[in-house]
Design an enzyme around this catalytic site. Structure first.
Site, PDB file in Angstrom:
ATOM      1  N   SER A 132     -26.741 -44.841  27.298  1.00  0.00           N
ATOM      2  CA  SER A 132     -25.795 -45.548  27.893  1.00  0.00           C
ATOM      3  C   SER A 132     -25.034 -46.660  26.774  1.00  0.00           C
ATOM      4  O   SER A 132     -24.848 -46.049  25.750  1.00  0.00           O
ATOM      5  CB  SER A 132     -26.648 -46.679  28.758  1.00  0.00           C
ATOM      6  OG  SER A 132     -25.425 -47.146  29.639  1.00  0.00           O
ATOM      7  N   TYR A 146     -14.369 -45.853  30.547  1.00  0.00           N
ATOM      8  CA  TYR A 146     -15.737 -45.874  29.811  1.00  0.00           C
ATOM      9  C   TYR A 146     -16.898 -46.600  30.677  1.00  0.00           C
ATOM     10  O   TYR A 146     -17.922 -46.152  30.619  1.00  0.00           O
ATOM     11  CB  TYR A 146     -15.594 -46.146  28.275  1.00  0.00           C
ATOM     12  CG  TYR A 146     -16.883 -46.301  27.643  1.00  0.00           C
ATOM     13  CD1 TYR A 146     -17.463 -44.895  27.332  1.00  0.00           C
ATOM     14  CD2 TYR A 146     -17.116 -47.368  26.896  1.00  0.00           C
ATOM     15  CE1 TYR A 146     -18.690 -44.991  26.453  1.00  0.00           C
ATOM     16  CE2 TYR A 146     -18.293 -47.208  26.267  1.00  0.00           C
ATOM     17  CZ  TYR A 146     -19.034 -46.075  25.949  1.00  0.00           C
ATOM     18  OH  TYR A 146     -20.401 -45.980  25.158  1.00  0.00           O
ATOM     19  N   LYS A 150     -20.231 -45.419  32.272  1.00  0.00           N
ATOM     20  CA  LYS A 150     -21.704 -45.926  31.962  1.00  0.00           C
ATOM     21  C   LYS A 150     -22.279 -46.765  33.005  1.00  0.00           C
ATOM     22  O   LYS A 150     -23.452 -46.716  33.168  1.00  0.00           O
ATOM     23  CB  LYS A 150     -21.617 -46.763  30.795  1.00  0.00           C
ATOM     24  CG  LYS A 150     -21.004 -45.889  29.621  1.00  0.00           C
ATOM     25  CD  LYS A 150     -22.059 -44.840  28.995  1.00  0.00           C
ATOM     26  CE  LYS A 150     -21.882 -44.109  27.795  1.00  0.00           C
ATOM     27  NZ  LYS A 150     -22.945 -43.260  27.561  1.00  0.00           N
TER      28      LYS A 150
END
Length: 276
Positions: A132, A146, A150
């Protein structure tokens, strides 16, 4: 019997370093990448099988797993490392790039895990490591996509860990991070095919100065992250999350989980609004 690990995204960076690290520890390594024919370093090392796996092509996932089992007899650990970051203004990001961010960072991970689970269930053992980021726990300007990918990966991993624990299969998350960011790589106007939106200029300038204050702080090296992955695989615990990075990064992670929510949000806003 030697243990075997399959790692995605080993053509460079953390993935390649992790492959070398585990091979040096005596493991069999299935080093996967989109273009294995271009690889020149890993193919020369003992105990490493280089093969194709593109997380956006399910057939290559199944093929890589089967080739690994045929070669080494079994797979003990899967490291989902393949991924990338889509940076910039959300409004400026084409829909196909939004989809690709989730295809690679989320759906690709899910497809790889789904494909290997029958093998792990048959063995009644196995460990899944999902790579992660600090962006899976806290956010900063210009990383909305992004961070979203995650955050999704973190939620999926945590819930999946409960499902698989009863089957003897572990799920762990490694969260690398650091404070230094090159703003020229995240400014919306730096992306090919993206037309700058003038309304955002004051914000972009302020965010640029925020990132400039973070320049030069030491990032976690790929070797440090590879060692944490090795610890996560071998420590014999059911620990879910492993954080690796500099003190600033660790402090940000701690602040996100200990500060009152709005206080934390305000602290991030204040860090760039002062430049506007």
């Amino acid at each position: 019997m030697k243990k075997t690990i399959l790692i995605t995204g080993t053509s460079s960076g953390l993935g390649k370093t992790a492959a070398i690290h585990f091979a040096a520890k005596g493991w069999n390594v299935i080093a996967t990448m989109r273009s294995p024919e271009k690889e020149q370093e890993l193919t020369k090392l003992d105990n490493i099988l280089v093969t194709k796996l593109d997380v956006q092509q399910p057939a290559t996932i199944a093929s890589a797993i089967q080739i690994g089992i045929d070669t080494f007899g079994q797979i003990d650990v899967l490291v989902n490392n393949a991924g990338y970051g889509e940076f910039g203004l959300f409004e400026n990001t084409p829909e196909d790039q939004v989809s690709m961010q989730f295809d690679v960072n989320v759906f690709g991970v899910m497809n790889t895990i789904r494909t290997i689970l029958p093998h792990f269930r048959e063995k009644k053992a196995g460990t899944i490591i999902n790579i992660s980021s600090g962006a899976g726990r806290f956010t900063l300007p210009l990383i909305s996509l992004y961070a979203a990918s995650k955050f999704a990966l973190e939620g999926f991993s945590e819930a999946l860990s409960f499902e698989l624990a009863a089957l003897g299969i572990g799920v762990k998350i490694v969260e690398p991070g650091g404070a230094s960011t090159n703003f020229s790589n995240v400014s919306g106007e730096k992306f090919s095919g993206k037309t700058p939106i003038a309304d955002y200029n004051p914000f972009l300038n302020a965010a640029g100065q925020l990132f400039a204050t973070l320049q030069g702080q030491r990032l976690a090296t790929s070797e440090e992250v590879a060692e944490v992955i090795y610890t996560a695989v071998t420590d014999g615990t059911d620990t879910l999350r492993y954080v690796v990075g500099n003190e600033d990064f660790k402090n940000r992670m701690k602040a996100r989980s200990t500060m009152p929510d709005q206080d934390y949000i305000n602290s991030i806003k204040d860090s760039y609004l002062k430049f506007m």
